[in-house]
Design a protein around this motif. Structure first.
Motif, PDB file in Angstrom:
ATOM      1  N   GLU A  86       0.833  -1.211   0.000  1.00 55.59           N
ATOM      2  CA  GLU A  86       0.000   0.000   0.000  1.00 55.59           C
ATOM      3  C   GLU A  86       0.862   1.253   0.000  1.00 55.59           C
ATOM      4  OE1 GLU A  86      -3.917  -1.781   2.325  1.00 55.59           O
ATOM      5  OE2 GLU A  86      -2.238  -0.992   3.498  1.00 55.59           O
ATOM      6  N   LEU A  87       1.958   1.204   0.754  1.00 51.30           N
ATOM      7  CA  LEU A  87       2.864   2.361   0.784  1.00 51.30           C
ATOM      8  C   LEU A  87       3.577   2.534  -0.552  1.00 51.30           C
ATOM      9  CD1 LEU A  87       4.311   2.056   4.385  1.00 51.30           C
ATOM     10  CD2 LEU A  87       2.663   3.713   3.541  1.00 51.30           C
ATOM     11  N   LEU A  88       3.957   1.434  -1.186  1.00 50.31           N
ATOM     12  CA  LEU A  88       4.567   1.518  -2.521  1.00 50.31           C
ATOM     13  C   LEU A  88       3.583   2.131  -3.516  1.00 50.31           C
ATOM     14  CD1 LEU A  88       6.507  -1.850  -2.902  1.00 50.31           C
ATOM     15  CD2 LEU A  88       7.457   0.441  -3.070  1.00 50.31           C
ATOM     16  N   ALA A  89       2.339   1.696  -3.463  1.00 49.03           N
ATOM     17  CA  ALA A  89       1.326   2.232  -4.371  1.00 49.03           C
ATOM     18  C   ALA A  89       1.092   3.716  -4.115  1.00 49.03           C
ATOM     19  CB  ALA A  89       0.026   1.448  -4.222  1.00 49.03           C
ATOM     20  N   ALA A  90       1.038   4.103  -2.845  1.00 57.03           N
ATOM     21  CA  ALA A  90       0.819   5.506  -2.503  1.00 57.03           C
ATOM     22  C   ALA A  90       1.981   6.380  -2.951  1.00 57.03           C
ATOM     23  CB  ALA A  90       0.619   5.655  -0.998  1.00 57.03           C
ATOM     24  N   ALA A  91       3.184   5.833  -2.923  1.00 54.15           N
ATOM     25  CA  ALA A  91       4.363   6.582  -3.343  1.00 54.15           C
ATOM     26  C   ALA A  91       4.519   6.567  -4.861  1.00 54.15           C
ATOM     27  CB  ALA A  91       5.607   5.998  -2.683  1.00 54.15           C
ATOM     28  N   GLY A  92       3.703   5.774  -5.559  1.00 52.96           N
ATOM     29  CA  GLY A  92       3.791   5.682  -7.004  1.00 52.96           C
ATOM     30  C   GLY A  92       5.067   5.001  -7.455  1.00 52.96           C
ATOM     31  N   SER A  93       5.558   4.086  -6.636  1.00 54.32           N
ATOM     32  CA  SER A  93       6.805   3.404  -6.937  1.00 54.32           C
ATOM     33  C   SER A  93       6.532   1.996  -7.438  1.00 54.32           C
ATOM     34  CB  SER A  93       7.674   3.337  -5.681  1.00 54.32           C
ATOM     35  OG  SER A  93       8.827   2.574  -5.923  1.00 54.32           O
ATOM     36  N   ALA A  94       7.320   1.586  -8.409  1.00 53.55           N
ATOM     37  CA  ALA A  94       7.226   0.214  -8.905  1.00 53.55           C
ATOM     38  C   ALA A  94       8.458  -0.569  -8.476  1.00 53.55           C
ATOM     39  CB  ALA A  94       7.100   0.218 -10.420  1.00 53.55           C
ATOM     40  N   GLY A  95       9.145  -0.082  -7.438  1.00 50.28           N
ATOM     41  CA  GLY A  95      10.349  -0.741  -6.948  1.00 50.28           C
ATOM     42  C   GLY A  95      10.039  -2.043  -6.244  1.00 50.28           C
ATOM     43  N   SER A  96      11.084  -2.721  -5.838  1.00 46.94           N
ATOM     44  CA  SER A  96      10.911  -4.010  -5.172  1.00 46.94           C
ATOM     45  C   SER A  96      10.489  -3.820  -3.721  1.00 46.94           C
ATOM     46  CB  SER A  96      12.212  -4.816  -5.232  1.00 46.94           C
ATOM     47  OG  SER A  96      13.157  -4.295  -4.331  1.00 46.94           O
ATOM     48  N   VAL A  97       9.801  -4.810  -3.213  1.00 46.55           N
ATOM     49  CA  VAL A  97       9.360  -4.775  -1.816  1.00 46.55           C
ATOM     50  C   VAL A  97      10.573  -4.794  -0.892  1.00 46.55           C
ATOM     51  CG1 VAL A  97       8.086  -6.052  -0.056  1.00 46.55           C
ATOM     52  CG2 VAL A  97       7.140  -5.821  -2.345  1.00 46.55           C
ATOM     53  N   ARG A  98      11.597  -5.567  -1.243  1.00 41.93           N
ATOM     54  CA  ARG A  98      12.796  -5.661  -0.407  1.00 41.93           C
ATOM     55  C   ARG A  98      13.462  -4.289  -0.241  1.00 41.93           C
ATOM     56  NH1 ARG A  98      17.056 -10.152  -1.768  1.00 41.93           N
ATOM     57  NH2 ARG A  98      15.483 -11.353  -0.705  1.00 41.93           N
ATOM     58  N   THR A  99      13.586  -3.552  -1.332  1.00 45.94           N
ATOM     59  CA  THR A  99      14.184  -2.213  -1.265  1.00 45.94           C
ATOM     60  C   THR A  99      13.299  -1.283  -0.454  1.00 45.94           C
ATOM     61  OG1 THR A  99      15.226  -2.557  -3.408  1.00 45.94           O
ATOM     62  CG2 THR A  99      15.022  -0.284  -2.655  1.00 45.94           C
ATOM     63  N   ALA A 100      11.982  -1.388  -0.644  1.00 47.04           N
ATOM     64  CA  ALA A 100      11.054  -0.542   0.104  1.00 47.04           C
ATOM     65  C   ALA A 100      11.168  -0.810   1.600  1.00 47.04           C
ATOM     66  CB  ALA A 100       9.625  -0.783  -0.373  1.00 47.04           C
ATOM     67  N   VAL A 101      11.246  -2.071   1.993  1.00 48.75           N
ATOM     68  CA  VAL A 101      11.362  -2.420   3.417  1.00 48.75           C
ATOM     69  C   VAL A 101      12.650  -1.843   3.996  1.00 48.75           C
ATOM     70  CG1 VAL A 101      11.681  -4.342   5.028  1.00 48.75           C
ATOM     71  CG2 VAL A 101       9.875  -4.443   3.311  1.00 48.75           C
ATOM     72  N   GLN A 102      13.739  -1.909   3.244  1.00 52.54           N
ATOM     73  CA  GLN A 102      15.003  -1.342   3.721  1.00 52.54           C
ATOM     74  C   GLN A 102      14.882   0.164   3.932  1.00 52.54           C
ATOM     75  OE1 GLN A 102      17.737  -2.632   0.692  1.00 52.54           O
ATOM     76  NE2 GLN A 102      18.148  -4.585   1.698  1.00 52.54           N
ATOM     77  N   LYS A 103      14.244   0.852   2.988  1.00 50.34           N
ATOM     78  CA  LYS A 103      14.089   2.311   3.111  1.00 50.34           C
ATOM     79  C   LYS A 103      13.130   2.668   4.236  1.00 50.34           C
ATOM     80  CE  LYS A 103      15.335   3.526  -1.583  1.00 50.34           C
ATOM     81  NZ  LYS A 103      14.934   4.231  -2.801  1.00 50.34           N
ATOM     82  N   LEU A 104      12.037   1.931   4.351  1.00 57.12           N
ATOM     83  CA  LEU A 104      11.072   2.202   5.420  1.00 57.12           C
ATOM     84  C   LEU A 104      11.698   1.962   6.789  1.00 57.12           C
ATOM     85  CD1 LEU A 104       7.937   0.524   3.792  1.00 57.12           C
ATOM     86  CD2 LEU A 104       8.295   2.983   4.128  1.00 57.12           C
ATOM     87  N   SER A 105      12.505   0.909   6.896  1.00 54.47           N
ATOM     88  CA  SER A 105      13.155   0.594   8.171  1.00 54.47           C
ATOM     89  C   SER A 105      14.154   1.669   8.583  1.00 54.47           C
ATOM     90  CB  SER A 105      13.882  -0.745   8.078  1.00 54.47           C
ATOM     91  OG  SER A 105      12.979  -1.783   7.852  1.00 54.47           O
ATOM     92  N   ALA A 106      14.760   2.310   7.611  1.00 49.60           N
ATOM     93  CA  ALA A 106      15.787   3.312   7.900  1.00 49.60           C
ATOM     94  C   ALA A 106      15.202   4.677   8.275  1.00 49.60           C
ATOM     95  CB  ALA A 106      16.705   3.470   6.693  1.00 49.60           C
TER      96      ALA A 106
END
Length: 94
Positions: free
Chosen positions: A19-39
């Protein structure tokens, strides 16, 4: 990250990584998103796949803190064998 933060403000509830990836309009990988969200200090992880704004009173997720409610599993014991001396003795003949 700012669009993900805005989405969490609008939702007023935890959102999934997807949901956060969709809201950000990103088509990136979930793994990269989790790393960025965690940081990002503005966010906390509230579940295996859930994120919330820090300071909202949500309980942080800790996979080590979760305990299984299942009964403990016990290994099956091998069948009892006679002593080695019995196994080595020649068969009894009458």
């Amino acid at each position: 990250m700012d669009r993900a933060i805005d989405a969490l403000h609008a939702a007023a509830a935890p959102l999934t990584t997807g949901e956060l990836l969709a809201a950000a309009g990103s088509a990136g990988s979930v793994r990269t998103a989790v790393q960025k969200l965690s940081a990002d200090d503005r966010l906390i992880r509230t579940g295996r796949n859930q994120w919330a704004l820090a300071g909202t009173g949500q309980t942080p997720y800790s996979p080590l803190a979760t305990k299984s409610t299942a009964a403990p599993r016990h290994r099956r014991q091998p069948p009892a064998l006679p002593p080695a001396t019995e196994l080595l003795r020649p068969p009894h003949t009458d």
